[in-house]
Design an enzyme around this catalytic site. Structure first.
Site, mmCIF file in Angstrom:
data_model
loop_
_atom_site.group_PDB
_atom_site.id
_atom_site.type_symbol
_atom_site.label_atom_id
_atom_site.label_comp_id
_atom_site.label_asym_id
_atom_site.label_seq_id
_atom_site.Cartn_x
_atom_site.Cartn_y
_atom_site.Cartn_z
ATOM 1 N N LYS A 33 0.830 -1.223 0.000
ATOM 2 C CA LYS A 33 0.000 0.000 0.000
ATOM 3 C C LYS A 33 0.856 1.262 0.000
ATOM 4 O O LYS A 33 0.562 2.215 -0.721
ATOM 5 C CB LYS A 33 -0.912 0.015 1.227
ATOM 6 C CG LYS A 33 -1.947 -1.077 1.263
ATOM 7 C CD LYS A 33 -2.891 -0.917 2.443
ATOM 8 C CE LYS A 33 -2.157 -0.962 3.766
ATOM 9 N NZ LYS A 33 -1.526 -2.278 4.019
ATOM 10 N N THR A 34 1.908 1.269 0.821
ATOM 11 C CA THR A 34 2.734 2.477 0.941
ATOM 12 C C THR A 34 3.437 2.804 -0.373
ATOM 13 O O THR A 34 3.486 3.967 -0.788
ATOM 14 C CB THR A 34 3.779 2.311 2.071
ATOM 15 O OG1 THR A 34 3.093 2.100 3.303
ATOM 16 C CG2 THR A 34 4.652 3.541 2.189
ATOM 17 N N ASP A 57 -1.093 4.866 9.167
ATOM 18 C CA ASP A 57 -0.712 3.532 9.646
ATOM 19 C C ASP A 57 0.280 3.698 10.796
ATOM 20 O O ASP A 57 1.325 4.313 10.629
ATOM 21 C CB ASP A 57 -0.071 2.734 8.506
ATOM 22 C CG ASP A 57 0.187 1.279 8.884
ATOM 23 O OD1 ASP A 57 0.102 0.947 10.087
ATOM 24 O OD2 ASP A 57 0.488 0.488 7.983
#
Length: 356
Positions: A33-34, A57
């Site tokens: 995701k990052t 997060d």
């Protein structure tokens, strides 16, 4: 199963949507995701005046992705003039409020009595800050799915929580006024001060809630890998987003093994066959989505230059370097085997030297 449309298979629809204000990137833990949110923010910086990427997060990886330390305030990303980044943790922010006395402390303690509102209020404060900074678009690098779904519930949690707090104020406002005068606490805790703070918070939340449900202003990008658990998690996420009335039309499938010349490993071939089964299911379930497939790489994508280089696969579908010429395929295979043999010989030489 391949897509024929030029638009499908990329994130160009996000880059071309000029009215977008909020872009959420989320999915199961460990799917990339990052990296995806970082690259989307890099691409948006090429077409927008100012971009802010926020990591919500607790296990922040944004600093690792850009190889630059970020904090809870926006910092300009090295190598850019209009891309900013910040890392926030709603829980930590609530446990350590910037103002630990007076009204802030009272609100913090009162919030603790309402389940879920502590994180929600911190999230609201962050959004309030972001809105005052007036970025063209904000990208959220979210926590794994469960945390993300809770984050998206914050506006409704806050609306209910603030309504309850205002109800308590109306019931005990007179008593509170007497107590504040008795202890000489000043006007900070008076009816007008508390009501003004609650109504101000409620206005921000209602505005954000309205924007989140506006498909022209908000979109959610689901990131996953071609495996059963990730497919299941993505389906759950898409259903929940529909329930929250949040638009989503993009899925990024990461770590795809392509049928290239150097895939000779039986393990990789078995994984590739398994992945193809789930890729077909993704296309069947989400035939009206923009599905972007990203290749599995032998190295991590970290640093601005690596992010920029990998971003091309977000705008143009990845094409594996396959060759239909049997002779060329065999030549490449021999070359690969020779390289493996050379590496093995070097390792063997090192081991023998250590034993000598």
């Amino acid at each position: 199963m391949e897509r024929t449309s030029e638009v499908e298979g990329t994130v160009r629809n996000i880059l071309e949507e000029e009215t977008l204000k909020w872009v959420f990137v989320g999915g199961k833990g460990g799917v990339g995701k990052t990296t995806c949110s970082s690259i989307i923010s890099v691409l948006l910086s090429q077409v927008r005046s100012s971009v802010l990427i926020i990591s919500t997060d607790p296990a922040h990886n944004l600093s690792d992705a850009f190889q630059q330390k970020f904090t809870h305030t926006p910092i300009l990303v090295n190598g850019f003039t209009n891309l900013y980044a910040m890392e926030v943790d709603p829980v930590a922010e609530q446990e350590n409020p910037s103002g630990s006395d007076g009204m802030e402390k009272w609100f913090s303690e009162l919030a603790g009595a309402i389940p879920g509102i502590d994180e929600a209020m911190s999230f609201a404060e962050m959004l309030k800050l972001v809105q005052t900074l007036d970025y063209s678009v904000i990208v959220f690098d979210t926590a794994p799915t469960g945390h993300t779904l809770r984050l998206l519930q914050f506006p409704s949690v806050l609306e209910k929580g603030l309504a309850k707090m205002m109800s308590l104020k109306s019931k005990f406002g007179g008593l509170l006024n007497q107590m504040t005068r008795m202890f000489g606490m000043g006007d900070d805790f008076g009816d007008d001060a508390i009501l003004g703070r609650l109504e101000g918070m409620k206005d921000v939340i209602e505005q954000v809630n309205q924007q989140f449900k506006d498909p022209d202003m908000t979109t959610f990008v689901c990131v996953c890998i071609p495996e059963f658990l990730s497919l299941y998690e993505t389906e759950r996420l898409v259903q929940q987003l529909a329930k929250f009335e949040i638009e989503t039309h993009n899925i990024i499938i990461n770590q795809v093994i392509h049928d290239e010349e150097d895939v000779e490993s039986k393990l990789l071939q078995a994984r590739m066959k398994m992945q193809q089964k789930y890729l077909n299911q993704f296309y069947e379930l989400y035939d009206d989505f923009h599905i972007t497939k990203l290749p599995l790489l032998p190295e991590e994508v970290t640093g601005v230059e690596a992010l920029k280089a990998f971003s091309k696969h977000f705008k143009t579908p990845y094409q594996p370097s396959c060759s239909t010429d049997p002779e060329e395929r065999l030549e490449r295979r021999v070359l690969g085997l020779k390289q493996q043999l050379s590496e093995a010989e070097e390792q063997l030489a090192i081991i023998r030297k250590e034993k000598a």
